[in-house]
Design an enzyme around this catalytic site. Structure first.
Site, mmCIF file in Angstrom:
data_model
loop_
_atom_site.group_PDB
_atom_site.id
_atom_site.type_symbol
_atom_site.label_atom_id
_atom_site.label_comp_id
_atom_site.label_asym_id
_atom_site.label_seq_id
_atom_site.Cartn_x
_atom_site.Cartn_y
_atom_site.Cartn_z
ATOM 1 N N TYR A 106 1.025 -1.293 0.000
ATOM 2 C CA TYR A 106 -0.001 0.053 0.107
ATOM 3 C C TYR A 106 0.826 1.181 -0.041
ATOM 4 C CZ TYR A 106 -4.184 -2.736 1.488
ATOM 5 O OH TYR A 106 -5.026 -3.626 1.692
ATOM 6 N N GLY B 234 -18.442 -1.545 -3.218
ATOM 7 C CA GLY B 234 -19.359 -2.077 -4.053
ATOM 8 C C GLY B 234 -18.589 -2.320 -5.121
#
Length: 307
Positions: free
Chosen positions: A75, A227
């Site tokens: 990351y 989502g």
């Protein structure tokens, strides 16, 4: 639909969602995912974050009772490393804070994705996380499966590091039920991380969720709010049914998605990530939301329709 008093996020802390125990470490069910600390989009494609704000968000998360942070050495953006920000913000680390890391995916120093790690590479990956975080062991390490059919060798390499004391507990990520069984033949699995959220509709992941519940294994979804947007951040595409439930609770659609996720079982943990202090408080406050049976039934039908 019955109406509920509006929630205020100011005073709600992470213990509102209840707790779960990973091995011998008990954490609040709402934690924090570090991926978005480094910028506006995942990895090195977005605008670099403001370092001071990211540090402030992490410190505020701890003040609000977060005791489970999910991170990875891969990351990083052009100017920021999530692990370095965590180290700067939180070291010396508070007692009772669980820091989980993932290994398996590989990025070179320029940020380009390479081939996935071989089993013999994983010690170096674990040690890189330790160095960046300034720790002598990791509380929990996930093997992120990278499309390989069998994870036995890779998971075995992590089990060796657990035996050597570099890792306390083991988890697996992006797996089907057969991979869980394969890993458990090697060493105990305390947690599974798969992509899962309202409307994600993946039958194999739904089955992993169920098996984890039966066996008392934590299930930690990623992109629960996002989502279809995935690593780009929270979706803005909300079904009218989600919006209606949100209005009834005086809550945001993202909070409803988190509340639905947590309602899938006491073993389900959430690790929403953000670089925004307001979103942080909102995400944590979602742990206090209790959806009615009718609301859950309505949202469940959306989820299964997607599958």
């Amino acid at each position: 639909m019955c109406h509920h008093p509006p929630m205020t996020s100011e005073t709600i802390t992470a213990d509102a969602a209840g707790t779960w125990t990973l091995g011998d470490l008990t954490v609040n069910r709402i934690g924090f995912g570090a991926m978005r600390l480094t910028g506006s989009a995942a990895f090195h494609h977005g605008t670099p974050s403001d370092r001071g704000r990211s540090i402030a968000v992490l410190r505020r998360a701890i003040e609000l009772g977060v005791d489970h942070i999910d991170t990875a050495a891969f990351y990083f953006s052009s100017l920021r490393s999530a692990n370095e920000i965590i180290n700067s913000a939180l070291s010396p680390y508070p007692d009772g804070l669980l820091v989980a890391a993932k290994v398996g995916p590989f990025r070179d120093y320029a940020g380009e994705w390479g081939t996935s790690a071989r089993p013999e590479d994983l010690r170096g990956h674990v040690e890189e996380n330790l160095r960046q975080l300034g720790r002598d062991h990791l509380d929990l390490v996930y093997l992120r499966r990278m499309r390989q059919d069998s994870i036995t060798e890779h998971f075995g390499a992590l089990a060796d590091l657990r035996d050597k004391g570099l890792i306390r507990h083991l988890g697996i990520s992006d797996v089907e039920p057969r991979h869980l069984a394969e890993a458990q033949a090697v060493a105990p699995v305390v947690s599974v991380q798969n992509r899962f959220g309202l409307g994600s509709g993946n039958p194999a992941t739904d089955e992993v969720l169920r098996i984890c519940g039966e066996q008392g294994i934590a299930f930690v979804p990623f992109f629960a709010i996002a989502g279809e947007a995935g690593s780009q951040g929270a979706t803005a595409d909300h079904d009218e049914k989600v919006l209606a439930v949100a209005r009834a609770h005086g809550a945001s659609p993202a909070q409803i998605r988190l509340a639905w996720t947590l309602a899938q079982g006491p073993h389900v943990l959430a690790i929403p990530g953000t670089g925004n202090p307001d979103h942080l408080a909102e995400n944590i406050a979602a742990g206090a939301l209790r959806l009615t049976d009718e609301e859950l039934h309505t949202l469940d039908s959306l989820h299964h329709k997607a599958g």
